[in-house]
Motif scaffolding. Structure first.
Motif, PDB file in Angstrom:
ATOM      1  N   VAL A  43       7.293  12.687 -27.876  1.00  0.00           N
ATOM      2  CA  VAL A  43       8.100  13.684 -28.425  1.00  0.00           C
ATOM      3  C   VAL A  43       9.235  13.099 -29.117  1.00  0.00           C
ATOM      4  O   VAL A  43       9.958  12.339 -28.406  1.00  0.00           O
ATOM      5  CB  VAL A  43       8.301  15.059 -27.446  1.00  0.00           C
ATOM      6  N   ASP A  44       9.415  13.377 -30.269  1.00  0.00           N
ATOM      7  CA  ASP A  44      10.730  12.608 -31.165  1.00  0.00           C
ATOM      8  C   ASP A  44      11.805  13.280 -30.721  1.00  0.00           C
ATOM      9  O   ASP A  44      12.748  13.737 -31.523  1.00  0.00           O
ATOM     10  CB  ASP A  44      10.363  12.580 -32.484  1.00  0.00           C
TER      11      ASP A  44
ATOM     12  N   TYR B  91      11.084  21.750 -29.368  1.00  0.00           N
ATOM     13  CA  TYR B  91       9.822  21.175 -29.937  1.00  0.00           C
ATOM     14  C   TYR B  91       8.763  21.888 -29.232  1.00  0.00           C
ATOM     15  O   TYR B  91       8.859  22.255 -28.024  1.00  0.00           O
ATOM     16  CB  TYR B  91       9.528  19.695 -29.515  1.00  0.00           C
TER      17      TYR B  91
ATOM     18  N   SER C  33       4.414  21.655 -28.403  1.00  0.00           N
ATOM     19  CA  SER C  33       3.215  21.107 -28.475  1.00  0.00           C
ATOM     20  C   SER C  33       2.018  22.289 -28.195  1.00  0.00           C
ATOM     21  O   SER C  33       2.106  22.862 -27.233  1.00  0.00           O
ATOM     22  CB  SER C  33       3.027  20.044 -27.537  1.00  0.00           C
TER      23      SER C  33
ATOM     24  N   GLY D 229       0.871  17.978 -25.246  1.00  0.00           N
ATOM     25  CA  GLY D 229       1.912  17.155 -25.422  1.00  0.00           C
ATOM     26  C   GLY D 229       1.366  15.915 -26.111  1.00  0.00           C
ATOM     27  O   GLY D 229       2.296  14.805 -26.266  1.00  0.00           O
TER      28      GLY D 229
ATOM     29  N   TRP E 288       3.287  17.226 -31.411  1.00  0.00           N
ATOM     30  CA  TRP E 288       4.259  18.010 -31.639  1.00  0.00           C
ATOM     31  C   TRP E 288       4.598  18.716 -32.963  1.00  0.00           C
ATOM     32  O   TRP E 288       4.714  18.152 -33.869  1.00  0.00           O
ATOM     33  CB  TRP E 288       5.588  17.335 -31.007  1.00  0.00           C
TER      34      TRP E 288
END
Length: 281
Positions: free
Chosen positions: A240-241, A269, A271, A275, A278
């Motif tokens: 995840v960014d 975020y 998903s 995960g 995202w």
């Protein structure tokens, strides 16, 4: 030594909860003064709640837009939203322990026998609306079986800081607990009477959520990002960014593939594939 650990943990939570906004792409970015908790509705995967020191917000479209709820001006640092029991919900935080029995329409302080209600650590059982766990102001770990009216002390896991500790309850067993420390994950299958310490992800665990299965899927957040525990007990990062530390995680009880996270910049975020990818739209 325990006091020093608690002070350090509190400092980490305060700092990462106070950071300003960034331009990171996300489904949504909150502009509240701090960012603390996430929880999905137990029966609707599109409804998710966000708690901060000023109250509670709700989204009805999986995080795309948010509105204030009727809980305002009260710290919603930790949330518990069990299934059943007519819409029972809990919010806990700095000198706050409130309960709603009508799905969040009204909230009332819950009378209790805790030694204090500065509740940085708080968790409720998804399957038993009356089973709760809390650490009041560094005075030990307590459990309640009657919705928070009466509490009894239980054992503190060896890796847990007295004032600040991430905790989650298994979705299908109210006595199966997980508690995160620095580089450790402690697990109890007897309601916190005894604990087994296991390797944890890198960093200090700031949030945990659990998805049922054989074995259960465990997500843990640290200041280094988001991790999941594999079948062999090893921890793997999820891409995840996030902007810095991940502060909160939630998984939908009715759609376990749907996971949401909140980072230190207030970015939300989501998903829809456990995960692996995202949303950022």
């Amino acid at each position: 030594m325990v006091g020093a650990i608690a002070v350090m943990a509190l400092g980490v939570w305060w700092y990462i909860g106070q950071s300003g906004p960034s331009n990171a792409a996300a489904v949504y970015q909150f502009d509240t003064a701090d960012f603390h908790s996430l929880s999905f509705d137990p029966v609707d995967a599109d409804t998710v709640y966000f708690g901060h020191h000023g109250g509670l917000k709700v989204s009805r479209d999986a995080g795309e837009s948010w509105d204030d709820t009727n809980l305002q001006g009260a710290d919603a640092m930790q949330l518990a939203m069990p299934a059943g029991e007519g819409g029972r919900m809990y919010a806990a935080g700095h000198n706050v322990f409130s309960v709603s029995t009508d799905g969040g329409e009204t909230w009332e302080p819950q009378p209790n026998n805790l030694p204090g209600t500065d509740l940085h650590t708080f968790a409720g059982s998804p399957s038993d609306p009356m089973r709760l766990y809390a650490v009041p102001g560094g005075q030990g770990l307590f459990t309640s079986g009657d919705g928070g009216a009466t509490w009894e002390p239980i054992a503190m896991p060896s890796g847990g800081a007295m004032g600040m500790m991430a905790m989650a309850v298994s979705p299908d067993d109210p006595l199966h607990l997980y508690a995160g420390g620095t580089g450790t994950l402690s697990e109890s299958t007897d309601g916190g009477r005894t604990w087994q310490e296991q390797p944890g992800p890198s960093g200090t665990v700031t949030a945990i959520t659990v998805v049922p299965g054989e074995p259960a899927t465990v997500y843990a957040a640290t200041e280094l990002g988001l991790f999941t525990r594999g079948n062999d007990g090893s921890w793997q990062p999820l891409a995840v960014d996030a902007s810095g530390a991940v502060l909160a995680i939630a998984a939908s009880p009715v759609n376990p593939d749907r996971v949401a996270v909140l980072d230190q910049e207030g970015n939300f975020y989501r998903s829809d594939d456990s995960g692996q990818s995202w949303s950022a739209d």
